[in-house]
Design an enzyme around this catalytic site. Structure first.
Site, short mmCIF file in Angstrom:
data_model
loop_
_atom_site.label_atom_id
_atom_site.label_comp_id
_atom_site.label_asym_id
_atom_site.label_seq_id
_atom_site.Cartn_x
_atom_site.Cartn_y
_atom_site.Cartn_z
CD GLU A 179 -3.09 -0.98 2.16
OE1 GLU A 179 -2.88 -0.34 3.20
OE2 GLU A 179 -4.17 -1.51 1.89
CD GLU A 190 -4.15 -6.06 2.44
OE1 GLU A 190 -4.90 -5.45 3.23
OE2 GLU A 190 -2.93 -5.85 2.36
C1 GLA Z 1 -4.45 -2.74 4.80
C2 GLA Z 1 -3.04 -3.23 4.92
C3 GLA Z 1 -2.90 -4.41 5.79
C4 GLA Z 1 -3.75 -4.25 7.03
C5 GLA Z 1 -5.17 -4.09 6.62
C6 GLA Z 1 -6.04 -3.99 7.86
O1 GLA Z 1 -5.09 -3.17 3.71
O2 GLA Z 1 -2.44 -3.52 3.69
O3 GLA Z 1 -1.54 -4.53 6.16
O4 GLA Z 1 -3.32 -3.12 7.73
O5 GLA Z 1 -5.30 -2.91 5.88
O6 GLA Z 1 -7.39 -4.07 7.59
#
Ligand code: GLA
Ligand code: GLA
Length: 666
Positions: free
Chosen positions: A153, A312
């Site tokens: 991210e 994710e």
């Molecule tokens: C993001 C991050 C993860 C985690 C999730 C939590 O997507 O990439 O590492 O922090 O959120 O929901």
């Protein structure tokens, strides 16, 4: 973007983030057995494992990761192997204090969370390249390796001296000389004229409003800086084995200084993380929008329709407004398949096993603190089986006749505190147009300005504030080729530097729309203006003078009583609509249904009941998602791949359930 993909074995991807570095080997073995039971075929490993891979500078410990990858391979599960550069170990920050990030207020942050680095600091970039290079050297040919997952991210910013210098270099490249920069930023205002490059800095905390052009360029600069941090790792990984695809997981939100559309050309597969910020029906609307945004980026990057990956998502609880909400049974499956319907090549969760501690100890997991004897694990197993039944289907191409333009920079520009109203939100307006169409049963693409518009009969510009000459040309070409257009307030008001296009709003599109806007009347948060023909407007209103357009709806009451609110301009056989306020949801749905209808675009599955989402794809599949708590009959003929049931004229989709129908002519 290339065609290399982690799903080349024909199956949809299924799995999530797995953190074996948090557990002893007995738990790894239990996890892998549970993954097999759930039908998992891809796990993302190593995302935050830098301190376990390099406990001291230059000393690497790979034995545990060797065993993890071997274990996965022995069990037929493939790995999205991460580079761990989103969380440097404590030794890094102690050794390189100059590489720690500085906030706009001048506070230097330190380790103790994650993302504690300045992406413009040479020491950080060296360390990141070096750990990526040793991982590449060791694992690029590991048989479990399906995909490189670079970083996590990308989205940080900084105001340290390294950043200042890098920003000046970037600006020199963009503008060439200071005159051009002064002109773009309108530095004649408030005595900001720069006479030497050394005077130009990042937008630190200021006494009063900061320069909008400077803020906008600072975001663009970060997007490019983070992109170069990504591409230098990608190039190392590719060099080690060109056949393994490389990507990074995008985080969504206009706080992110990343123009993901520009990044789409640099990843082998667009991968997004998606967490709805709402429960209830908002969550499915957000899911559909995020998926369509991702599909637009994937197509933009590949230059043709292409699958993308949900990298994710939350298997269970999501955080909304300061508390966790547990997903009711069925929602995980339905929302996961909503992403697949709209082009995702699979479903990945954050996370596989809930951690025993750490900052995110209560974030949801497939294997929760209670273990695997849970309804969530059972639902995840059923979802794995459902995805197995969809093996061989071809994600990526969705039938859509409407395109909504979405542009990161317009979102950033509208956030400037000197705008006529607080809370202006281009992504929110794009989502509102998408939601109205979603409720009308009309499937939309979401596309970056400049993207190919083949198949698009109605183009929607939702508060698309910035309009470069290239964007204006893109819109004109669409209209002159017979395409219909619907433009909402604040679109085309400024150029790409956020300078106002003069002569009456919206400077970029006045002639196409046949209107001239003289002044703005922003509304208070709780204010509604009645419109003739029914419904109300919110957020915004304006003095619109028709200049060729006909009035479809007028303001009824208030200072604009009787003046046009919604207009339509004929251009050949096409219509160019102008919408000077945000209609309430019902009115917006009716308006967009009419605009789409005139453009020849009809609902995806006419006759599908309210609350049933239908997505038709070019691979001959019709996805039907029943978001209601009642069984719903849908007119369709074909075979439901999930249940094996055949439908001859109609199919009943169970409450909260999903059908994936291979349609046959009825
Ligand atoms: C993001 C991050 C993860 C985690 C999730 C939590 O997507 O990439 O590492 O922090 O959120 O929901
Ligand atoms: C004050 C300042 C002006 C200007 C106006 C804006 O009066 O002196 O420079 O900022 O506010 O309304």
């Amino acid at each position: 973007m290339t065609t290399k993909a982690p799903w080349s074995d024909g199956r949809l991807c299924y799995g999530g983030d797995w953190n074996p570095e948090q557990w002893p080997p007995e738990v790894w073995r239990e996890d892998v057995a549970l993954m097999r039971a759930a039908g998992v075929n891809l796990v993302t490993v190593g995302v935050f494992a830098w301190s376990r891979l390099e406990p001291e500078p230059g000393r690497h410990t790979f034995d545990w990761l060797d065993r993890v990858l071997d274990l996965l391979h022995a069990n037929g599960i493939r790995a999205a192997l991460a580079t761990p550069t989103a969380s440097p170990p404590p030794w890094f920050s102690l050794r390189h204090p100059d590489a720690l990030p500085v906030t706009a207020d001048g506070v230097r942050l330190t380790h103790g969370s994650r993302d504690t680095y300045c992406a413009a600091a040479p020491a950080y970039r060296d360390a990141a390249r070096s750990i990526a290079e040793v991982l590449a050297a060791r694992y690029a040919h590991h048989p479990a390796l399906a995909l490189w997952h670079v970083h996590n991210e990308y989205g940080t910013t900084c105001h340290c001296p390294h950043t200042e210098a890098a920003f000046r270099r970037w600006l020199t490249g963009r503008y060439g000389d200071l005159d051009a920069l002064n002109d773009a930023w309108v530095t004649s205002f408030w005595s900001q004229h720069y006479s030497d490059w050394a005077q130009v800095g990042t937008p630190h905390a200021t006494q009063y409003l900061a320069n909008p052009g400077q803020l906008l360029d600072f975001r663009r600069f970060w997007s490019d800086t983070l992109l170069s941090a990504y591409t230098e790792q990608r190039d190392l990984l590719r060099a080690a084995n060109p056949s393994v695809p490389v990507t990074t997981n995008y985080v969504l939100g206009d706080w992110v200084p990343v123009d993901h559309a520009r990044w789409a050309r640099e990843v082998d597969v667009v991968a997004i993380d998606h967490y709805p910020s709402a429960v209830g029906s908002d969550a499915q609307e957000q899911t559909a929008f995020a998926a369509d945004v991702a599909r637009g980026w994937a197509r933009h990057g590949a230059g043709r329709p292409a699958p993308w990956l949900l990298a994710e998502s939350a298997p269970n609880q999501i955080h909304v407004a300061g508390r966790m909400h547990t997903k009711e049974p069925g929602r995980m499956t339905r929302h996961s398949l909503a992403h697949v319907a709209r082009g995702s090549a699979g479903v990945m969760f954050f996370q596989w096993r809930a951690p025993a501690g750490g900052a995110e100890r209560f974030h949801s997991a497939v294997v929760s603190h209670a273990g695997a004897d849970t309804r969530v694990f059972r639902e995840a197993t059923d979802l794995g089986a459902a995805l197995g039944r969809l093996a061989g289907t071809a994600p990526g191409r969705v039938e859509a006749g409407v395109a909504i333009a979405y542009d990161a920079a317009s979102g950033w520009a509208l956030r400037h505190p000197g705008m006529p109203r607080a809370g202006l939100d281009h992504p929110g307006e794009a989502a509102a147009a998408h939601r109205a169409l979603w409720h009308a049963g009309v499937t939309a693409d979401v596309v970056p300005p400049g993207a190919p518009l083949d198949g698009c009969r109605l183009l929607v510009l939702p508060a698309l504030y910035l309009a470069s000459d290239a964007t204006v040309d893109w819109v004109r070409r669409h209209v002159h080729a017979g395409g219909h257009l619907l433009v909402t307030w604040l679109s085309g008001v400024a150029d790409e530097h956020a300078r106002i296009r003069l002569g009456g709003y919206p400077g970029a599109y006045r002639d196409l729309l046949g209107v001239r806007v003289e002044e703005f009347h922003p509304l208070a948060d709780d204010e509604h203006v009645p419109l003739t023909g029914g419904g109300t407007g919110r957020i915004w209103s304006e003095t619109v003078h028709p200049a060729g357009a006909e009035t479809i709806s007028a303001y009824a009451g208030g200072v604009l009583d009787g003046r046009p609110a919604i207009t339509r301009h004929r251009i050949g056989d096409a219509c160019a609509w102008y919408v000077s306020t945000r209609p309430d949801d019902d009115t917006y749905r009716r308006l967009l249904t009419e605009a789409a209808g005139l453009a020849g675009v009809t609902p995806t599955c006419p006759g599908a009941p309210e609350g049933v989402e239908a997505v038709r794809r070019h691979d001959g599949l019709l996805y039907l998602l029943n978001h209601t708590d009642r069984p719903q009959r849908v007119p369709v003929t074909g075979l439901d791949l999930l249940t094996g049931a055949t439908a001859d004229g109609s199919l009943t989709v169970p409450p909260g359930g999903v059908a994936v129908v291979r349609e046959e002519p009825s």
